[in-house]
Design a protein around this motif. Structure first.
Motif, PDB file in Angstrom:
ATOM      1  N   ALA A 237      36.409  19.981  35.335  1.00 23.01           N
ATOM      2  CA  ALA A 237      37.612  19.450  35.821  1.00 23.01           C
ATOM      3  C   ALA A 237      37.375  19.881  37.414  1.00 23.01           C
ATOM      4  O   ALA A 237      38.225  18.797  38.783  1.00 23.01           O
ATOM      5  CB  ALA A 237      38.608  19.585  35.408  1.00 23.01           C
ATOM      6  N   ILE A 238      37.697  20.694  37.942  1.00 28.29           N
ATOM      7  CA  ILE A 238      38.386  21.456  39.117  1.00 28.29           C
ATOM      8  C   ILE A 238      37.335  22.112  40.130  1.00 28.29           C
ATOM      9  O   ILE A 238      36.786  22.770  40.570  1.00 28.29           O
ATOM     10  CB  ILE A 238      39.553  22.218  39.097  1.00 28.29           C
ATOM     11  CG1 ILE A 238      39.452  23.411  38.098  1.00 28.29           C
ATOM     12  CG2 ILE A 238      40.793  21.678  38.654  1.00 28.29           C
ATOM     13  CD1 ILE A 238      40.843  24.261  37.730  1.00 28.29           C
ATOM     14  N   GLY A 239      35.835  22.470  39.577  1.00 25.98           N
ATOM     15  CA  GLY A 239      34.959  23.206  40.664  1.00 25.98           C
ATOM     16  C   GLY A 239      35.293  24.510  40.903  1.00 25.98           C
ATOM     17  O   GLY A 239      35.382  24.971  39.573  1.00 25.98           O
ATOM     18  N   LYS A 240      35.187  25.050  41.617  1.00 22.58           N
ATOM     19  CA  LYS A 240      35.373  26.303  42.797  1.00 22.58           C
ATOM     20  C   LYS A 240      37.156  26.479  42.409  1.00 22.58           C
ATOM     21  O   LYS A 240      36.913  27.785  43.062  1.00 22.58           O
ATOM     22  CB  LYS A 240      35.086  25.590  43.956  1.00 22.58           C
ATOM     23  CG  LYS A 240      33.801  25.588  43.955  1.00 22.58           C
ATOM     24  CD  LYS A 240      32.654  25.052  45.285  1.00 22.58           C
ATOM     25  CE  LYS A 240      31.754  25.307  45.852  1.00 22.58           C
ATOM     26  NZ  LYS A 240      31.083  25.379  47.584  1.00 22.58           N
ATOM     27  N   GLN A 241      37.653  25.587  42.104  1.00 14.42           N
ATOM     28  CA  GLN A 241      38.996  25.999  42.145  1.00 14.42           C
ATOM     29  C   GLN A 241      39.194  26.654  40.745  1.00 14.42           C
ATOM     30  O   GLN A 241      40.498  28.087  40.279  1.00 14.42           O
ATOM     31  CB  GLN A 241      40.120  24.666  42.267  1.00 14.42           C
ATOM     32  CG  GLN A 241      40.533  24.372  43.211  1.00 14.42           C
ATOM     33  CD  GLN A 241      40.981  23.174  42.527  1.00 14.42           C
ATOM     34  OE1 GLN A 241      40.167  21.940  42.790  1.00 14.42           O
ATOM     35  NE2 GLN A 241      42.003  22.729  42.416  1.00 14.42           N
ATOM     36  N   LEU A 242      38.329  27.386  40.271  1.00 16.38           N
ATOM     37  CA  LEU A 242      37.728  28.118  38.937  1.00 16.38           C
ATOM     38  C   LEU A 242      37.301  30.007  38.837  1.00 16.38           C
ATOM     39  O   LEU A 242      36.685  29.519  40.074  1.00 16.38           O
ATOM     40  CB  LEU A 242      37.783  27.432  37.655  1.00 16.38           C
ATOM     41  CG  LEU A 242      37.686  28.418  36.263  1.00 16.38           C
ATOM     42  CD1 LEU A 242      38.969  28.397  35.298  1.00 16.38           C
ATOM     43  CD2 LEU A 242      36.539  27.549  35.258  1.00 16.38           C
ATOM     44  N   THR A 243      38.119  30.363  38.373  1.00 12.44           N
ATOM     45  CA  THR A 243      37.397  31.516  38.358  1.00 12.44           C
ATOM     46  C   THR A 243      37.985  32.326  37.386  1.00 12.44           C
ATOM     47  O   THR A 243      38.730  32.847  36.567  1.00 12.44           O
ATOM     48  CB  THR A 243      37.819  32.978  39.839  1.00 12.44           C
ATOM     49  OG1 THR A 243      37.971  31.969  41.015  1.00 12.44           O
ATOM     50  CG2 THR A 243      37.468  34.210  39.631  1.00 12.44           C
ATOM     51  N   CYS A 244      36.557  32.564  36.630  1.00 12.44           N
ATOM     52  CA  CYS A 244      36.602  33.254  35.327  1.00 12.44           C
ATOM     53  C   CYS A 244      36.649  35.181  35.305  1.00 12.44           C
ATOM     54  O   CYS A 244      36.248  35.472  36.260  1.00 12.44           O
ATOM     55  CB  CYS A 244      35.534  33.089  34.620  1.00 12.44           C
ATOM     56  SG  CYS A 244      35.347  31.073  34.104  1.00 12.44           S
ATOM     57  N   ILE A 245      37.351  35.382  34.538  1.00 13.49           N
ATOM     58  CA  ILE A 245      37.211  37.316  34.317  1.00 13.49           C
ATOM     59  C   ILE A 245      37.596  37.539  33.129  1.00 13.49           C
ATOM     60  O   ILE A 245      37.876  36.682  32.392  1.00 13.49           O
ATOM     61  CB  ILE A 245      38.552  37.207  35.104  1.00 13.49           C
ATOM     62  CG1 ILE A 245      38.938  37.255  37.011  1.00 13.49           C
ATOM     63  CG2 ILE A 245      39.140  38.978  35.079  1.00 13.49           C
ATOM     64  CD1 ILE A 245      40.917  37.158  37.090  1.00 13.49           C
ATOM     65  N   PHE A 246      36.437  37.765  33.515  1.00 10.32           N
ATOM     66  CA  PHE A 246      35.637  38.755  32.041  1.00 10.32           C
ATOM     67  C   PHE A 246      36.289  40.809  32.291  1.00 10.32           C
ATOM     68  O   PHE A 246      35.854  40.412  33.123  1.00 10.32           O
ATOM     69  CB  PHE A 246      34.292  38.938  31.955  1.00 10.32           C
ATOM     70  CG  PHE A 246      33.309  39.049  31.089  1.00 10.32           C
ATOM     71  CD1 PHE A 246      34.383  38.855  29.676  1.00 10.32           C
ATOM     72  CD2 PHE A 246      32.238  40.040  30.912  1.00 10.32           C
ATOM     73  CE1 PHE A 246      33.870  39.701  27.936  1.00 10.32           C
ATOM     74  CE2 PHE A 246      31.953  40.637  29.854  1.00 10.32           C
ATOM     75  CZ  PHE A 246      32.558  40.264  28.756  1.00 10.32           C
ATOM     76  N   VAL A 247      36.982  40.721  31.493  1.00  9.17           N
ATOM     77  CA  VAL A 247      38.104  42.033  30.379  1.00  9.17           C
ATOM     78  C   VAL A 247      36.814  42.882  30.292  1.00  9.17           C
ATOM     79  O   VAL A 247      36.613  42.705  29.084  1.00  9.17           O
ATOM     80  CB  VAL A 247      39.141  42.201  30.947  1.00  9.17           C
ATOM     81  CG1 VAL A 247      39.266  43.735  30.563  1.00  9.17           C
ATOM     82  CG2 VAL A 247      40.106  41.395  32.009  1.00  9.17           C
ATOM     83  N   ASN A 248      36.809  43.813  30.809  1.00 11.51           N
ATOM     84  CA  ASN A 248      35.886  45.324  29.563  1.00 11.51           C
ATOM     85  C   ASN A 248      36.982  46.047  28.961  1.00 11.51           C
ATOM     86  O   ASN A 248      37.550  46.596  29.798  1.00 11.51           O
ATOM     87  CB  ASN A 248      34.799  45.610  30.098  1.00 11.51           C
ATOM     88  CG  ASN A 248      34.119  46.709  29.094  1.00 11.51           C
ATOM     89  OD1 ASN A 248      34.898  47.127  27.867  1.00 11.51           O
ATOM     90  ND2 ASN A 248      32.958  48.007  29.627  1.00 11.51           N
ATOM     91  N   ASN A 249      38.052  45.974  27.408  1.00 14.91           N
ATOM     92  CA  ASN A 249      39.423  46.607  27.604  1.00 14.91           C
ATOM     93  C   ASN A 249      38.452  46.951  26.523  1.00 14.91           C
ATOM     94  O   ASN A 249      39.516  48.045  25.928  1.00 14.91           O
ATOM     95  CB  ASN A 249      39.808  44.967  26.832  1.00 14.91           C
ATOM     96  CG  ASN A 249      38.819  44.799  25.343  1.00 14.91           C
ATOM     97  OD1 ASN A 249      37.808  45.468  25.430  1.00 14.91           O
ATOM     98  ND2 ASN A 249      39.085  43.719  24.835  1.00 14.91           N
ATOM     99  N   GLY A 250      37.304  48.244  26.412  1.00 17.92           N
ATOM    100  CA  GLY A 250      36.881  49.478  25.810  1.00 17.92           C
ATOM    101  C   GLY A 250      36.381  49.061  23.998  1.00 17.92           C
ATOM    102  O   GLY A 250      35.705  49.818  24.519  1.00 17.92           O
ATOM    103  N   VAL A 251      36.708  47.307  24.565  1.00 21.87           N
ATOM    104  CA  VAL A 251      36.842  47.564  22.307  1.00 21.87           C
ATOM    105  C   VAL A 251      35.736  46.177  22.495  1.00 21.87           C
ATOM    106  O   VAL A 251      35.450  45.381  21.274  1.00 21.87           O
ATOM    107  CB  VAL A 251      37.991  47.023  21.255  1.00 21.87           C
ATOM    108  CG1 VAL A 251      38.863  48.779  21.386  1.00 21.87           C
ATOM    109  CG2 VAL A 251      38.694  46.556  22.443  1.00 21.87           C
ATOM    110  N   LEU A 252      34.679  45.846  23.646  1.00 24.64           N
ATOM    111  CA  LEU A 252      33.617  45.123  23.555  1.00 24.64           C
ATOM    112  C   LEU A 252      32.288  45.527  22.620  1.00 24.64           C
ATOM    113  O   LEU A 252      32.019  46.320  22.021  1.00 24.64           O
ATOM    114  CB  LEU A 252      33.459  44.691  24.611  1.00 24.64           C
ATOM    115  CG  LEU A 252      34.247  44.281  25.606  1.00 24.64           C
ATOM    116  CD1 LEU A 252      33.425  43.815  26.684  1.00 24.64           C
ATOM    117  CD2 LEU A 252      34.495  42.723  25.168  1.00 24.64           C
ATOM    118  N   ARG A 253      32.058  44.751  22.298  1.00 23.64           N
ATOM    119  CA  ARG A 253      30.324  44.731  21.185  1.00 23.64           C
ATOM    120  C   ARG A 253      29.245  45.808  21.971  1.00 23.64           C
ATOM    121  O   ARG A 253      30.057  45.840  23.658  1.00 23.64           O
ATOM    122  CB  ARG A 253      29.685  44.161  20.925  1.00 23.64           C
ATOM    123  CG  ARG A 253      30.729  42.878  19.427  1.00 23.64           C
ATOM    124  CD  ARG A 253      29.901  41.951  18.973  1.00 23.64           C
ATOM    125  NE  ARG A 253      30.722  40.670  19.986  1.00 23.64           N
ATOM    126  CZ  ARG A 253      30.577  39.434  19.319  1.00 23.64           C
ATOM    127  NH1 ARG A 253      30.439  39.545  18.184  1.00 23.64           N
ATOM    128  NH2 ARG A 253      31.189  38.708  20.437  1.00 23.64           N
TER     129      ARG A 253
END
Length: 515
Positions: A237-253
């Motif tokens: 829908a909006i292309g470059k207007q989107l930034t994805c944030i991937f957070v390591n919360n310490g309880v990932l696999r």
């Protein structure tokens, strides 16, 4: 909304979500609202008809779940199911009383008069009953068209387009239930089956563009199916207007912080920013053992991280007003009392676990979808199968698979055990045949012996379930050789675990996750 829908008013039945699913399987959009929904809320969904669900109450009780009787007088076709039949009867001048004999389980229904609801069907019908009350006096204008050995089973008012049945067409035990619902949709309501993935994508993309304008959006990306599909949809829908944030919360696999970022950047072309907040999350979780508190802490901390990242992005790209989340319909159902009188089961970190005050406004494009529908949307978006077929992973991560306090040492133990479980499931060719398979670390220490030496270590539980949408689930009878391989590897390779057990509980009465 532009698309016409079937609005289901929920009186607390355990089967209500099945009604929604059976209707959506016919490419017709349906939505479940609590029976207490106001008329203006119902109208927002552009209803073509209303279905009244079953429920555990008696309609004549003082505390019977309330609904506005005016829902019957909107000029729309209405179908009452079980309690819905009783509610219609009670509110339209008929009478409901305790039945002389309770009907629960398989039953035969005789068709005693033609009805559009049973068009093309011949009796007796094999159905599923679940009621203790019966309608012994029909409201004015109604005709009985179906009868069970013990009670009225179907009535209609053809002039008003009102129909009601005593049994449950939505469950598989009612053999011709799908045909009955199809008759209601296409013979009576005459709705068009045009709710398709392609149409959903087009309408959602257009809606997001209007909603966002030229603003900037961040997406809370987990690497799972839900957030990945949500991100891809918003990116379209909006292309470059989107930034994805991937957070390591310490309880990932194990190794997930690095692998997810690489995978989704390469395969989906998303702009992803990784934030390692391990110490921050584990610090907040220190000493916490209560499951709901864990979920609330993680939900609050996620939002705090997102808002900080939004502030940083604002310095470079302009104001950020929106946060995208991969919230699904089961998340909403289990976190809020959507079902009228029913109870909240648990708070999902991205629904009931959100803080009351947030600077960011939410975009949840998948909020009305079940998991299998999300996968169909992803395929129409051209997403790769290895992303779409990932087994579900809870938003609070391993925190809800570690019973008791979450510590760095316990996380490391569970990461190793879980990695073994998943690798053995894949080795056996079962990964895409099972809804979910994982390990749980129990706060149970037991005595063992290894190399002639006494050990005193943790117990690990293995959980594997089949499910259609996460609302209900059956445990999987994994082959013994697979269980043996998992157990042997865990006790030999994970120092700190000396006992492995297998969870054979279905949902209900259990939930899929342990917390």
């Amino acid at each position: 909304m532009d698309t016409q829908s079937i609005v289901i008013l929920d009186f607390g039945s355990q089967y209500t979500q099945l009604i929604a699913r059976r209707i959506r399987e016919q490419n017709v959009f349906s939505v479940v609202l609590p029976c207490t929904a106001k008329l203006d809320e119902i109208q927002k969904y552009n209803p073509a008809a209303i279905i009244l669900s079953g429920g555990p109450s008696s309609v004549y009780d003082a505390d019977a779940p309330p609904a506005d009787p005016q829902v019957l007088h909107q000029g729309l076709p209405v179908l009452g199911i079980c309690y819905g039949l009783h509610w219609m009867t009670h509110n339209l001048g008929g009478n409901v009383r305790p039945g002389a004999k309770r009907e629960y389980g398989h039953a035969e229904v005789e068709i005693v008069k033609d009805s559009p609801l049973f068009a093309h069907l011949t009796g007796p019908l094999q159905v599923w009953m679940s009621h203790g009350d019966e309608a012994d006096k029909l409201p004015d204008g109604f005709t009985l068209f179906a009868q069970s050995p013990n009670a009225l089973a179907g009535m209609h008012n053809l002039e008003k387009n009102w129909y009601a049945i005593q049994f449950h067409p939505e469950v598989h035990h009612t053999r011709q239930g799908t045909e009955i619902l199809r008759n209601f949709l296409f013979e009576i309501v005459k709705i068009k089956p045009n709710w398709t993935p392609a149409r959903f994508i087009d309408e959602t993309v257009e809606s997001i563009r209007k909603q966002v304008g030229d603003g900037h959006v961040i997406c809370g990306l987990s690497g799972g199916v839900d957030s990945s599909v949500a991100a891809t949809l918003v990116h379209r829908a909006i292309g470059k207007q989107l930034t994805c944030i991937f957070v390591n919360n310490g309880v990932l696999r194990m190794n997930e912080f690095e692998s997810v970022q690489t995978n989704l950047r390469d395969k989906l072309g998303l702009n992803i920013v990784g934030v390692d907040a391990t110490d921050r999350f584990l610090g907040k979780l220190a000493g916490v053992t209560e499951p709901e508190k864990k979920r609330k802490i993680i939900g609050n901390e996620f939002i705090a991280v997102f808002e900080e990242e939004a502030h940083r992005i604002e310095q470079e790209s302009g104001k950020v007003d929106w946060l995208v989340q991969g919230t699904l319909y089961p998340d909403v159902i289990e976190s809020q009392s959507v079902r009228g009188p029913s109870q909240v089961i648990k708070s999902h970190h991205n629904v009931g676990g959100l803080p009351e005050k947030m600077k960011l406004k939410l975009i949840e494009p998948l909020r009305d979808l079940f998991k299998d529908e999300v996968r169909r949307i992803g395929r129409d978006l051209g997403m790769p199968e290895d992303v779409l077929n990932r087994q579900p992973f809870p938003g609070p991560g391993l925190a809800v698979r570690i019973l008791g306090e979450v510590t760095a040492d316990r996380v490391a133990l569970l990461q190793k055990a879980d990695h073994i479980v998943v690798s053995e499931i894949k080795r056996a060719g079962l990964y895409n045949k099972i809804w979910q398979s994982f390990a749980v670390l129990l706060p149970v220490m037991s005595v063992g012996v290894m190399g002639d030496q006494r050990t005193y270590a943790y117990t690990c539980a293995i959980r594997s379930v089949h499910s259609e949408d996460g609302m209900t689930a059956d445990w999987v009878p994994l082959p013994y050789d697979v269980l043996k391989a998992m157990s042997n590897r865990i006790v030999n390779e994970v120092k700190g675990i000396n006992r492995v057990v297998y969870d054979i509980t279905s949902k209900p009465p259990g939930t899929i996750e342990w917390e």
